[in-house]
Structures are given as structure tokens and as C-alpha cells.
Design a protein around this motif. Structure first.
Motif, PDB file in Angstrom:
ATOM      1  N   MET A 327      29.993  14.568   6.309  1.00 12.56           N
ATOM      2  CA  MET A 327      28.587  14.860   6.606  1.00 12.56           C
ATOM      3  C   MET A 327      28.489  15.055   8.109  1.00 12.56           C
ATOM      4  N   ARG A 332      24.097  12.364   9.230  1.00 10.46           N
ATOM      5  CA  ARG A 332      24.309  10.903   9.202  1.00 10.46           C
ATOM      6  C   ARG A 332      23.125  10.177   9.831  1.00 10.46           C
ATOM      7  N   GLN A 333      22.607  10.756  10.918  1.00 12.15           N
ATOM      8  CA  GLN A 333      21.463  10.113  11.573  1.00 12.15           C
ATOM      9  C   GLN A 333      20.237  10.121  10.657  1.00 12.15           C
ATOM     10  N   ALA A 336      20.706   7.728   7.632  1.00 17.61           N
ATOM     11  CA  ALA A 336      20.657   6.332   8.098  1.00 17.61           C
ATOM     12  C   ALA A 336      19.207   5.957   8.402  1.00 17.61           C
ATOM     13  N   ASN A 369      27.776   2.979  15.028  1.00 18.99           N
ATOM     14  CA  ASN A 369      26.673   3.934  14.955  1.00 18.99           C
ATOM     15  C   ASN A 369      25.539   3.407  14.080  1.00 18.99           C
TER      16      ASN A 369
END
Ligand SMILES: Cc1cc2nc3c(=O)[nH]c(=O)nc-3n(C[C@H](O)[C@H](O)[C@H](O)COP(=O)(O)OP(=O)(O)OC[C@H]3O[C@@H](n4cnc5c(N)ncnc54)[C@H](O)[C@@H]3O)c2cc1C
Length: 412
Positions: A327, A332-333, A336, A369
Motif C-alpha cells: 500500500m 497507509r496514512q 491508519a 509510523n
């Protein structure tokens, strides 16, 4: 004279080239054997991710990488033993049965891996254990601060290490001659594929516009896609920097070529962050004062995993992960942010699920992260919430990404 037997324990350094620790092992002992412990789903990971096996793509990528390494080692007459269950038993058995006197193993940032290595040291107090920082741009003694004084934010870290980076990796550094540039074959594990991919990437003009494209949700030219090979050490960050320097010599340096280094420094920061904070990387409260963790809401979590949330962009990213093991960073941000802020779940559930699926899973980049986005890690800030509707407009304006990866239910 007695023959010396060495054991090289491969961790996240599954490569033959640019591996000074392995070269040292080859030169120092009379006989060398090697071992690699396959990762597995621990109880902690199963409890948080809800998964009992690693995702098929992650497993495939690891197996391909190990197979490739095994072939290169066989050519040197070094046998690679593969331990199935991520325990120290196989390592201990080899040490006992082969009469190993020297153990070579990279320094590691992961807590479980550190515990495993310490267990071996304790079991064999006379074993000579040789370790070095084999997966990073810097060695511990090159950092301009002691590890316990690692800066609390990435920006402070970057400002302190950049002068050292320039000294260690000067612009005229052009080490590598890579032979034929072949067409990339996608995410295939192993050192050969890693070098092929990196050579291909730098044979195209992509690095010169990296800063503008790196946030795209997909596309071969959007970002470098080095992470799966970097995570397993099929290629080293130093090799990538050398190739980048060559690229800059041919095409000129600009903000974009610098930005690839900037991102590699994020990877570096999280590595040293993991080395410093150890178990805290896995705490719900991270580096902040203790907080009560969130209740497990399995129904909401499963909607997130299956790509069935109220956010089409999140669902598309989650489907992409399931179907490819990869991804984008922006994706991903967003997923999340959805898990933490829209669904109100414990961030560690997302981190654990990523650990089972991502072909580029790297303990400190992943957990660091997630912790950062949850506001409890580096540079603690509780307001890292993305407006998902706005982000979809910005990064998928014609919904082509969302359509490509939508679930069957959404297609109907
Ligand atoms: C929630 C979350 C989880 C993540 N989990 C992982 C992980 O398990 N493994 C992993 O390698 N990266 C992880 N990242 C970082 C980043 O998303 C990936 O490294 C990047 O998307 C990989 O694609 P690329 O190689 O094309 O990156 P590029 O944009 O081309 O960057 C070049 C390299 O820099 C490094 N890098 C870039 N961004 C970051 C970052 N934010 N943190 C650390 N290193 C970075 C990677 O090694 C990457 O290959 C995560 C990010 C988030 C937000």
C-alpha cells in the motif's frame, strides 16, 4: 590446529553484496554455516491482528528472498539452514552440533529479535558474538549523539545527521556498475530482483520528480517501491544512495532526488527510535504517560480489515493491501487515520494487521509510523487526523483508484 566454525545468522540482511559482516565472517573462520529464522505469528500478534498466519504475499516474498540467498550462498559453499518457528532452538542446535565458536549477527531493532539474540548469548557464554549495524546508513558510533539522547523529533534528528550523511555518502560517490537494465518483474523477493528493480528505477527519469509523485496512491513511477527489499535487507540503503548519486551525476540533483534521501532518513530515524525505546514501541501509550487502552471492538476492526468501512478510499486501500501485500504511504496514512480516529480503535490492532500482511514489513518503520500517527510516538501530537473526504478528492479525483480496488459488494 583446531578448525574454527562460524555461524552467520541472517536477519534483515538477506544479501551477499554490500554485506561487510558476512565478508568478515567468510574471512575470519575456517568453516561457515548460515541460518535464517522465518518470522511467524506470535501470540501477541494473533491477539491484536486477529490473524493466525502471515498473509500470502508477505510469506511468498520472504520465501523468494531466502531461496535467492540460499543459491548465492551455495555458490560459496555456505549452507543456509532455515528455522521454521522463529525460535532460538535451531540456532542453538547448530551451535552445539557444529561446534560453532563465532556467531555473526547484525544489530537488530526489533524487541523479539533482541531477546532471541540475548538468549543465545546467555546459553553460550564462551561464544564469540560479532555484531554490526548492517541494515542502516549509519553505524551507532557514527551518530552525533549517544543513543539515549536520540532527538525526540525526526526534524531534529535529520538536522543533526545530515552533515554526517554528506560526509559518508558524498555526491561524487559512484560505486556501482550494474550491467544490463532489465524490465522490472514486480515484487519478487531476493537480492537479484532488488538490484534489478533499483537499476531499472534509476534508468528512468522518475527520481527527478519523486517529490511531486510520491503521494500518489499507485503507479510504478509514483515512488521508488524499494521498501520490500530494504525491509529484508536484499538491498542496503547504502547501495541505494550510491545508485542515486550516480543518477544525480547523469541527470542532475534536485529537490526530488534529495527527497529520496529525506525519506531514507525517516527509515533510519525509526530504526534508532526502536533501538532506543525497545518494548515501548508496542505500548498503547507509546512514549506518553500511561493511558487506558481502548476496548477491542472486533466488529469495527473486521470492517476495516475487509474494506467495509464507510470510506470508499479506505476500503480500496485495504483491498489493495490484501491483494498485493503493498500500500502506498498516503494510503497507509489514510487507513491508519480511519482506524484510530473514525473507528476509535487501539492503533496496535492496525499495526499488527499490517505486520501480518505487508511485504515491506519492517518492525520499527511500521510500529513507529503507527505510533506517530496515533500521537503517542515521535513528536507526540494528538491531532494527526486526516479529512478522508478531502483526501479522496485530492488523491483520487476521478475515483479510478477506488473503482479498481472496490469490494465486490461495492461493485454491485
Ligand atoms: C502506518 C504506516 C505503516 C508503515 N509501515 C511500514 C513498514 O512496515 N515498512 C516500511 O518499509 N515502511 C513502512 N511505512 C513507511 C512508508 O509507507 C513505506 O516505506 C513506503 O510507502 C514504501 O514505498 P516506497 O518504497 O515506494 O517509498 P518511497 O516513498 O519511495 O521512499 C523511499 C524509502 O524511504 C523509506 N521511507 C519512506 N517513507 C517512510 C516512512 N514514513 N517511514 C519510514 N521509512 C520510510 C522506505 O524505506 C522507502 O522504501 C509505513 C507508513 C505508515 C504511515
Amino acid at each position: 590446529m583446531q578448525t574454527t566454525v562460524g555461524l552467520y545468522w541472517f536477519t534483515n540482511d538477506l544479501r551477499r553484496l554490500n554485506n561487510s559482516l558476512f565478508d568478515r565472517a567468510l574471512n575470519e573462520v575456517d568453516e561457515l554455516v548460515a541460518v535464517y529464522c522465518l518470522p511467524h505469528v506470535t501470540e501477541f500478534l494473533a491477539a491484536f491482528s486477529g490473524e493466525h498466519n502471515l498473509g500470502t504475499h508477505r510469506e511468498r516474498f520472504i520465501h523468494q528472498s531466502v531461496e535467492d540467498l540460499s543459491e548465492s550462498l551455495a555458490a560459496l559453499g555456505v549452507e543456509l539452514n532455515i528455522a521454521e518457528q522463529g525460535t532460538t532452538e535451531t540456532v542453538a542446535e547448530i551451535i552445539e552440533q557444529r561446534g560453532v565458536s563465532h556467531l555473526y549477527v547484525s544489530e537488530v531493532a526489533g524487541f523479539d529479535e533482541t531477546v532471541m539474540i540475548n538468549a543465545i548469548k546467555q546459553k553460550f557464554p564462551t561464544l564469540e558474538v560479532i555484531q554490526s549495524d548492517n541494515t542502516t546508513l549509519f553505524h551507532l558510533d557514527q551518530l552525533p549523539f549517544p543513543l539515549d539522547e536520540l532527538p525526540a523529533t525526526f526534524t531534529q534528528f535529520r538536522k543533526q545527521v545530515e552533515p554526517i550523511f554528506e560526509h559518508l555518502y558524498p555526491s561524487q560517490d559512484a560505486l556501482y556498475r550494474l550491467g544490463e537494465i532489465a524490465t522490472p518483474t514486480g515484487f519478487i523477493g531476493g537480492e537479484r530482483a532488488a538490484i534489478q528493480h533499483a537499476a531499472w528505477y534509476f534508468s528512468r527519469p522518475f527520481a527527478s520528480s519523486y517529490k511531486e509523485t510520491r503521494n500518489h496512491l499507485e503507479g510504478e513511477s509514483s515512488s521508488t517501491h524499494f521498501s520490500p527489499w530494504l525491509a529484508l535487507g536484499c538491498i542496503s540503503p547504502a547501495q541505494i544512495v550510491a545508485l542515486l548519486r550516480q543518477y544525480e551525476q547523469r541527470n542532475g540533483a534536485n529537490q526530488s532526488t534529495y527527497w529520496i534521501i529525506f525519506e531514507l532518513l525517516w527509515r533510519e530515524y525509526f530504526y534508532w527510535y526502536g533501538r532506543k525505546h525497545q518494548q515501548r514501541v508496542f505500548y498503547f501509550s507509546g512514549l506518553t504517560p500511561k493511558q487506558a487502552s481502548k476496548p477491542f471492538d472486533d466488529e469495527a476492526f473486521q470492517r476495516w480489515v475487509k474494506g467495509e468501512t464507510d470510506f470508499a478510499i479506505v476500503n480500496a486501500c485495504m483491498n489493495q493491501l490484501k491483494e498485493t501485500g503493498f500500500m502506498s504511504n498516503r494510503g497507509r496514512q489514510l487507513v491508519a487515520s480511519c482506524l484510530i480516529h473514525e473507528l476509535g480503535l487501539d492503533w496496535r490492532r492496525g499495526a499488527a494487521y499490517f505486520e501480518t500482511q505487508l511485504i515491506d514489513y519492517d518492525v520499527t518503520s511500521n510500529w513507529g509510523n503507527w505510533q506517530y500517527l496515533a500521537g503517542v510516538g515521535a513528536d507526540p501530537n494528538p491531532s494527526r487526523r486526516f479529512n478522508l473526504a478531502k483526501q479522496a478528492e485530492l488523491y483520487d479525483p476521478d475515483s479510478s483508484f477506488t473503482r479498481r480496488w472496490q469490494t465486490t459488494a461495492e461493485k454491485q
